[in-house]
Motif scaffolding. Structure first.
Motif, short mmCIF file in Angstrom:
data_model
loop_
_atom_site.label_atom_id
_atom_site.label_comp_id
_atom_site.label_asym_id
_atom_site.label_seq_id
_atom_site.Cartn_x
_atom_site.Cartn_y
_atom_site.Cartn_z
N ALA A 213 0.53 -0.86 -0.12
CA ALA A 213 0.30 0.21 -0.25
C ALA A 213 1.04 1.31 -0.26
O ALA A 213 0.14 2.40 -0.10
CB ALA A 213 -0.98 -0.47 1.18
N LEU A 214 1.81 1.68 0.91
CA LEU A 214 3.01 2.71 0.94
C LEU A 214 3.92 2.47 -0.70
O LEU A 214 3.81 3.42 -1.14
CB LEU A 214 4.22 2.17 1.71
CG LEU A 214 3.30 1.70 3.58
CD1 LEU A 214 4.59 1.76 4.00
CD2 LEU A 214 3.16 3.63 3.53
N TRP A 217 1.32 4.53 -3.15
CA TRP A 217 0.71 5.50 -2.54
C TRP A 217 1.78 6.51 -3.00
O TRP A 217 2.36 7.45 -3.50
CB TRP A 217 0.44 6.05 -1.29
CG TRP A 217 0.59 7.58 -1.03
CD1 TRP A 217 0.06 8.25 -1.35
CD2 TRP A 217 1.28 7.51 0.42
NE1 TRP A 217 0.18 9.20 -0.89
CE2 TRP A 217 1.11 8.63 0.69
CE3 TRP A 217 2.50 7.41 1.30
CZ2 TRP A 217 1.79 10.31 1.92
CZ3 TRP A 217 2.65 8.05 2.64
CH2 TRP A 217 2.47 9.07 2.34
N LEU A 218 3.42 6.42 -2.61
CA LEU A 218 4.85 6.77 -2.72
C LEU A 218 4.87 7.06 -3.71
O LEU A 218 5.83 7.93 -4.83
CB LEU A 218 5.47 6.45 -1.92
CG LEU A 218 5.42 6.48 -1.00
CD1 LEU A 218 6.49 5.30 0.38
CD2 LEU A 218 5.90 7.85 -0.08
N GLY A 220 2.64 6.63 -6.48
CA GLY A 220 1.52 7.91 -7.46
C GLY A 220 1.16 6.95 -8.47
O GLY A 220 0.21 7.36 -9.23
N SER A 222 -1.28 4.95 -7.15
CA SER A 222 -2.95 4.28 -6.35
C SER A 222 -2.93 6.01 -5.55
O SER A 222 -2.19 6.56 -5.52
CB SER A 222 -2.54 3.44 -4.99
OG SER A 222 -2.06 3.37 -3.86
N ASP A 223 -4.21 5.71 -5.11
CA ASP A 223 -4.63 7.67 -4.55
C ASP A 223 -4.31 6.67 -2.65
O ASP A 223 -5.51 7.94 -1.37
CB ASP A 223 -6.38 7.14 -4.76
CG ASP A 223 -7.17 5.90 -4.36
OD1 ASP A 223 -6.63 5.03 -3.86
OD2 ASP A 223 -8.18 5.86 -4.43
N GLY A 224 -4.13 5.95 -2.32
CA GLY A 224 -3.45 5.93 -1.07
C GLY A 224 -4.48 4.88 -0.33
O GLY A 224 -4.40 4.48 1.28
N VAL A 227 -3.59 2.99 3.55
CA VAL A 227 -2.81 3.75 3.81
C VAL A 227 -3.03 4.60 5.07
O VAL A 227 -4.15 5.41 4.64
CB VAL A 227 -2.12 4.54 3.40
CG1 VAL A 227 -0.77 5.76 4.42
CG2 VAL A 227 -0.85 4.08 2.45
N LEU A 235 -3.96 12.54 2.76
CA LEU A 235 -2.54 12.09 2.67
C LEU A 235 -2.07 13.66 2.30
O LEU A 235 -2.27 13.93 0.71
CB LEU A 235 -2.56 10.70 1.52
CG LEU A 235 -2.62 9.47 2.65
CD1 LEU A 235 -3.01 8.09 1.56
CD2 LEU A 235 -2.03 9.51 4.36
#
Length: 402
Positions: A213-214, A217-218, A220, A222-224, A227, A235
């Motif tokens: 998941a991280l 997100w980091l 770019g 996924s939308d987070g 997290v 976020l």
């Protein structure tokens, strides 16, 4: 994970990309991708051209010559735009052929060449073997950018373990000015326990989630989702990914020289040795009247500033001469004409000597002549002595007249 084992993972990842492209209708290749302004054809072409660019870095490491990843950013963009409109079969064949070429280059890379430094397009250097890991990020991330049903949830577990740990470590090593919105945050991977403190202080905000998941997100991609942020809130937007490795940034800053070419560090101003000579070097002309023949000699002298004033000794005819500070004649008497009468003496006295060694480093200090009360204030303008007054003698000539 050894970099040579990653090559097999790359081949498998590119085969998954080819299968995704083959499963799309031909018209869908012109559809929008997950990258703004790019179609799926742009993304597929970029995957192929990226393999060619990283092949260039490995070839440079093998031959010992510096080969840029791309000739230029403009050339890179032009090649991607030119290949984006090709048919599905052409795109699939290009993706497979370039990956096979890159894999062959990586597998045959000698161990000595694997440690050779190469330079990324962004300018930061890294060992040649790290090119394989960079390719891994390109393959998995851009497969998700095709927006064709493949996303972070489908990334292989070996890639997630490596890339999540590397992303957190590289993010924590970024300078504060490059962190952007996540500055002051602590990020924790709940499955591995790895953390990244981005200037976090006790009581500050914290973000946590699985490594997958991280990473989504980091990077770019996924939308987070997955997290969690404490305290609750949106976020922050992470900085552009992927990040340069900390060791690579350090090597770029140091640029150590070899022992033979390394420059000696300049000492601080408080410890620098002052030169006995002024930094400003001028050339002045001094007039001398030597006892032998009475000829006048022109001798260049060093103009010294900040030490003491040069004594101006007027000569007859209002001609002025600058008293010498160095290189007085070794032999013979020096006759200087003063406004109140001549004086003649033997060898000049040097500080620490008798004048026989004019090249001595000890500085000759000629005392300034004493001005009579009725002497003019303007040097060089003689005035008549008072009637009946004794001849004026400079202190340097006292006791030397017969």
């Amino acid at each position: 994970m050894d970099w040579r084992d990653v090559i097999d993972e790359l081949d498998a990842g590119v085969e998954r990309i080819a299968a995704t492209l083959e499963g799309l209708p031909p018209d869908d290749l012109r559809g929008a991708s997950g990258l703004p302004g790019w179609s799926r054809g742009h993304v597929a072409t970029h995957i192929a051209r990226n393999a060619d660019s990283l092949w260039n870095l490995l070839e440079g490491a093998r031959t010992g010559t510096e080969i840029p990843q791309y000739p230029s950013l403009e050339r890179r963009d032009a090649d991607i735009a030119a290949g984006a409109g090709r048919s599905r079969d052409e795109l699939v064949a290009d993706v497979r052929a370039t990956q096979a070429r890159f894999s062959e280059q990586a597998r045959s890379l000698p161990a000595s060449a694997a440690e050779a430094p190469v330079r990324a397009m962004a300018g930061w250097p890294h060992p040649a073997w790290y090119t394989v890991f960079r390719r891994w990020n390109e393959v998995e991330a851009h497969h998700a950018d095709l927006a064709a049903g493949y996303g972070p949830a489908d990334w292989p577990e070996p890639y997630v373990r490596w890339s999540a740990a590397a992303t957190l470590a590289d993010l924590a090593a970024l300078p504060g000015r490059l962190l952007g919105e996540p500055a002051g945050l602590r990020i924790t991977a709940t499955d591995s326990g790895e953390t990244a403190d981005l200037g976090w202080a006790p009581g500050g905000p914290e973000a946590s989630g699985s490594g997958r998941a991280l990473l989504g997100w980091l990077s770019g991609r996924s939308d987070g989702a997955g997290v969690h942020l404490r305290p609750d809130g949106p976020l922050p937007v992470p900085p552009p990914w992927p990040y340069p490795r900390p060791a690579c940034r350090a090597s770029r800053r140091s640029r150590a020289r070899s022992p033979r070419t390394r420059r000696r560090p300049r000492p601080p101003p408080s410890r620098r040795r002052r030169s006995s000579r002024s930094t400003h070097r001028g050339r002045a002309t001094s007039s001398f009247l030597l006892a032998k023949g009475g000829a006048r000699t022109e001798t260049p002298t060093l103009a010294r500033h900040g030490a003491r004033r040069n004594i101006i000794v007027p000569l007859s005819g209002n001609r002025r001469a600058e008293n010498p500070l160095r290189r007085l004649p070794a032999q013979g008497s020096l006759i200087a004409r003063h406004p109140h009468g001549p004086c003649e003496g033997g060898p000049r006295r040097w500080k620490g000597g008798t004048g026989d060694d004019p090249m001595s480093p000890r500085t000759h200090r000629t005392p300034a002549p004493t001005r009579r009360p009725d002497a003019p204030l303007t040097p060089g303008v003689p005035s008549a002595p008072r009637e009946g007054a004794a001849p004026f003698l400079s202190p340097a000539c006292e006791g030397r007249l017969p």
